[in-house]
Scaffold this motif. Sequence first.
Motif, PDB file in Angstrom:
ATOM      1  N   CYS A   1      40.871  34.852  30.815  1.00  0.00           N
ATOM      2  CA  CYS A   1      41.826  35.535  31.011  1.00  0.00           C
ATOM      3  C   CYS A   1      42.439  36.479  30.025  1.00  0.00           C
ATOM      4  O   CYS A   1      42.556  37.735  30.233  1.00  0.00           O
TER       5      CYS A   1
ATOM      6  N   THR B   1      51.526  34.840  38.519  1.00  0.00           N
ATOM      7  CA  THR B   1      51.276  36.017  37.881  1.00  0.00           C
ATOM      8  C   THR B   1      51.835  37.132  38.530  1.00  0.00           C
ATOM      9  O   THR B   1      52.273  38.217  37.887  1.00  0.00           O
ATOM     10  N   TRP B   2      51.782  37.258  39.813  1.00  0.00           N
ATOM     11  CA  TRP B   2      52.303  38.446  40.392  1.00  0.00           C
ATOM     12  C   TRP B   2      54.081  38.370  40.578  1.00  0.00           C
ATOM     13  O   TRP B   2      54.471  39.301  40.175  1.00  0.00           O
TER      14      TRP B   2
ATOM     15  N   VAL C   1      49.118  41.218  38.752  1.00  0.00           N
ATOM     16  CA  VAL C   1      49.697  42.185  37.944  1.00  0.00           C
ATOM     17  C   VAL C   1      50.155  43.606  38.429  1.00  0.00           C
ATOM     18  O   VAL C   1      51.174  44.188  38.306  1.00  0.00           O
TER      19      VAL C   1
ATOM     20  N   THR D   1      41.902  37.205  37.848  1.00  0.00           N
ATOM     21  CA  THR D   1      43.236  36.390  38.173  1.00  0.00           C
ATOM     22  C   THR D   1      44.615  37.292  37.581  1.00  0.00           C
ATOM     23  O   THR D   1      45.483  36.616  37.970  1.00  0.00           O
ATOM     24  N   LEU D   2      44.218  38.229  36.882  1.00  0.00           N
ATOM     25  CA  LEU D   2      45.242  39.094  36.292  1.00  0.00           C
ATOM     26  C   LEU D   2      45.571  40.208  37.210  1.00  0.00           C
ATOM     27  O   LEU D   2      46.624  40.979  36.900  1.00  0.00           O
TER      28      LEU D   2
ATOM     29  N   ARG E   1      52.284  36.618  31.246  1.00  0.00           N
ATOM     30  CA  ARG E   1      51.625  36.753  32.551  1.00  0.00           C
ATOM     31  C   ARG E   1      50.275  36.084  32.929  1.00  0.00           C
ATOM     32  O   ARG E   1      49.761  35.711  33.855  1.00  0.00           O
ATOM     33  N   ALA E   2      49.648  36.143  31.759  1.00  0.00           N
ATOM     34  CA  ALA E   2      48.059  35.463  31.771  1.00  0.00           C
ATOM     35  C   ALA E   2      48.178  33.973  31.747  1.00  0.00           C
ATOM     36  O   ALA E   2      47.165  33.449  31.886  1.00  0.00           O
TER      37      ALA E   2
END
Length: 171
Positions: free
Chosen positions: A144, A94-95, A51, A47-48, A104-105
């Motif tokens: 994460c 996150t994006w 980035v 899910t990161l 962002r995590a």
Amino acid sequence: MHSLFSRRNTKNLCLSALIAALYAALTLAFQPISYGAVQFRISEALTLLPVLFPQAVPGLTLGCLISNLFNPMGATVYDVVFGTLATLIAAVLTWRMRASIWVRALPPVLCNAIIVGLVLTYAYGIDMLWMNMLTVGLGELCACYLLGLPLLSALSRVPLVQQLAPEDRLA
């Protein structure tokens, strides 16, 4: 004239599909720990990826949708819709965020803790909302921060990833 089947579009579609397949495969491969009130989805480390790649947003969303359809607890419409929505919201946040990677995590952790905690409580009848949010949030936090951050760090040094990711993403 811009073609729907341009090389760039094909590359983006392939990257999204690869991320979706990897997310679903990891979730299903580790099925016993991927579902339920106490869950640790190894796939959530991915899910990161927004980035680095905006293409990860649809890939993660589709991968989560596929994974939720195969829920061994029984795929409810709530789990499929709202669990997938949690991943979509987290991926977009996150994006779009422009903050440190540590900040962002947080969207995947918070979105899943709240939304999946609510789904577990109301769709599956697992009492104690705050406990569901806490256990899902802790599993997400581990995925994460303990898996996702090292993965992102390693990927950002791979030459192919550096070619695919927009320059402003690797800073």
